[in-house]
Design an enzyme around this catalytic site. Structure first.
Site, PDB file in Angstrom:
ATOM      1  N   LYS A 292       0.840  -1.201   0.000  1.00 45.09           N
ATOM      2  CA  LYS A 292       0.000   0.000   0.000  1.00 45.09           C
ATOM      3  C   LYS A 292       0.871   1.245   0.000  1.00 45.09           C
ATOM      4  O   LYS A 292       0.663   2.174  -0.785  1.00 45.09           O
ATOM      5  CB  LYS A 292      -0.917   0.018   1.240  1.00 45.09           C
ATOM      6  CG  LYS A 292      -2.064  -0.960   1.149  1.00 45.09           C
ATOM      7  CD  LYS A 292      -2.835  -1.021   2.467  1.00 45.09           C
ATOM      8  CE  LYS A 292      -3.969  -2.025   2.366  1.00 45.09           C
ATOM      9  NZ  LYS A 292      -4.605  -2.315   3.648  1.00 45.09           N
TER      10      LYS A 292
ATOM     11  N   GLN B 146      -4.717  -1.188   9.720  1.00 47.23           N
ATOM     12  CA  GLN B 146      -4.728  -2.558   9.186  1.00 47.23           C
ATOM     13  C   GLN B 146      -5.328  -3.514  10.213  1.00 47.23           C
ATOM     14  O   GLN B 146      -4.900  -3.559  11.363  1.00 47.23           O
ATOM     15  CB  GLN B 146      -3.278  -2.960   8.845  1.00 47.23           C
ATOM     16  CG  GLN B 146      -3.141  -4.303   8.179  1.00 47.23           C
ATOM     17  CD  GLN B 146      -3.739  -4.339   6.777  1.00 47.23           C
ATOM     18  OE1 GLN B 146      -3.629  -3.392   6.013  1.00 47.23           O
ATOM     19  NE2 GLN B 146      -4.385  -5.430   6.438  1.00 47.23           N
TER      20      GLN B 146
ATOM     21  N   ASP C 259     -11.382   3.177   3.985  1.00 48.41           N
ATOM     22  CA  ASP C 259     -11.819   1.781   3.926  1.00 48.41           C
ATOM     23  C   ASP C 259     -13.342   1.665   3.946  1.00 48.41           C
ATOM     24  O   ASP C 259     -13.884   0.586   3.758  1.00 48.41           O
ATOM     25  CB  ASP C 259     -11.270   1.014   5.140  1.00 48.41           C
ATOM     26  CG  ASP C 259     -10.105   0.122   4.768  1.00 48.41           C
ATOM     27  OD1 ASP C 259      -9.977  -0.207   3.590  1.00 48.41           O
ATOM     28  OD2 ASP C 259      -9.337  -0.232   5.683  1.00 48.41           O
TER      29      ASP C 259
END
Ligand code: NDP
Length: 300
Positions: free
Chosen positions: A54, A98, A121
């Site tokens: 990422k 994460q 997200d």
């Protein structure tokens, strides 16, 4: 019939190129450099690889990237304080923590602390609500990637029967919202669905997000249907050497490709789209935070 293979890897490459163009324009015309902060707590090797990917791709498209690697034993309060600091940081437009986080940290508390404006997200209740009623904002990355591949393959999706197998908050539910918006007739199947084979046989579009290797059989696929396989399942592959594994999807690929009109492979289908869509979401949030309309080709 032999299906067209939907090449997610090459689509994602093109998408990253488009994102880089939008980043350039935001910099040149508005003095905005979209910034993404990724926070990882602990040492899960899979997550480490994913987070590094990422960060690397964020820089490659010209964005500002910040990576916070916190030790496993970091107290929950410290993680919350970091998220709050990032919420206030004007250089950051997207925050991603994460998951999974270590057991002593409540993921729901972390998610609830992320500013919905920076929730790339699309995990916070506010973002989920916006997605449901069709307000502008980030869209769950994997379903957004699936939608882009479907549109690229089929053009208009209006009126098609879509069956999504799986109802997780991460994939199945947001996918259903997006396909409803596209005017599909949507069925969401799950572990309690009766006669799944029969349900899938009625689908013009099948999105498989179950997490069970090759569970969706080839002869369940309606001839000519479009199949999007989200599943990532690791199976032992002793033929490749001791301890080696191979990755398969949730769909019995070879048999399904005999029936389908188009199908995503695993790997190389949906997987590469997820990170590209995370970057797309960061451009979207950077635009919205600054009162600009997000680029149309990066939003549903
Ligand atoms: P979850 O485990 O959260 O959800 C799985 C869903 O499948 C549940 O809704 C469950 O039903 C349903 N299910 C389980 N067994 C059956 C069955 N026998 N018949 C019908 N439905 C069943 O998984 P995720 O949604 O997080 O992920 C799904 C897959 O996608 C995984 O392989 C994951 O690795 C992959 N994935 C891939 C991504 C990518 O970037 N390509 C990103 C995210 C996920 P119920 O609700 O009734 O329990």
């Amino acid at each position: 019939m032999t299906a067209k293979i939907i090449d997610g890897k090459s689509y994602a490459e093109g998408l990253r190129g488009r994102i880089a163009g939008h980043v350039q324009r935001l910099k040149a015309e508005h003095g905005i450099t979209p910034g993404l902060a990724v926070v990882i707590v602990g040492y899960d090797p899979g997550s480490q690889i994913y987070v590094s990917q990422k960060a690397k791709q964020t820089v490659e498209v010209g964005m500002h990237s910040e990576k916070y690697e916190l030790p496993e034993e970091t107290p929950e309060a410290d993680v919350l304080a970091l998220v709050e600091k990032l919420n206030r940081d004007p250089a950051i437009h997207g925050i991603l923590v994460q998951l999974p986080v270590p057991r002593h940290i409540d993921p729901n508390k972390i998610i609830a602390t992320i500013s919905p404006d920076k929730d790339v997200d699309c995990f916070t209740p506010a973002s989920v609500g916006k997605l449901q009623i069709g307000l502008p904002g980030p869209v769950s990355c994997t379903p957004l990637g699936c939608l882009m591949l479907l549109r690229d393959t089929l053009g208009s999706l209006a009126g098609l029967n879509a069956v999504i197998v799986g109802r997780s908050n991460l994939v199945g539910k947001p996918m259903a919202q997006l396909l409803l918006r596209e005017n599909c007739t949507v069925t969401v199947a799950h572990s309690r669905t009766r006669d799944l084979a029969d349900v899938v046989r009625g689908a013009d579009i099948v999105v498989a997000a179950v997490g069970r290797p090759e569970m969706i059989k080839g002869d369940w696929i309606k001839p000519g249907a479009t199949v999007i396989d989200v599943g990532i399942n690791r199976l032992p592959a002793p033929e490749r050497g001791e301890g080696k594994t191979r990755i398969v999807g949730d769909v019995e690929f070879k048999a399904a490709a005999e029936q389908a009109g188009a199908i995503t492979p695993v790997p190389g289908g949906v997987g590469p789209m997820t990170i590209a869509c995370l970057l797309a979401n960061t451009v979207t949030t950077a635009s919205l935070i600054n009162g600009l309309e997000p680029p149309k080709d990066l939003t549903p």
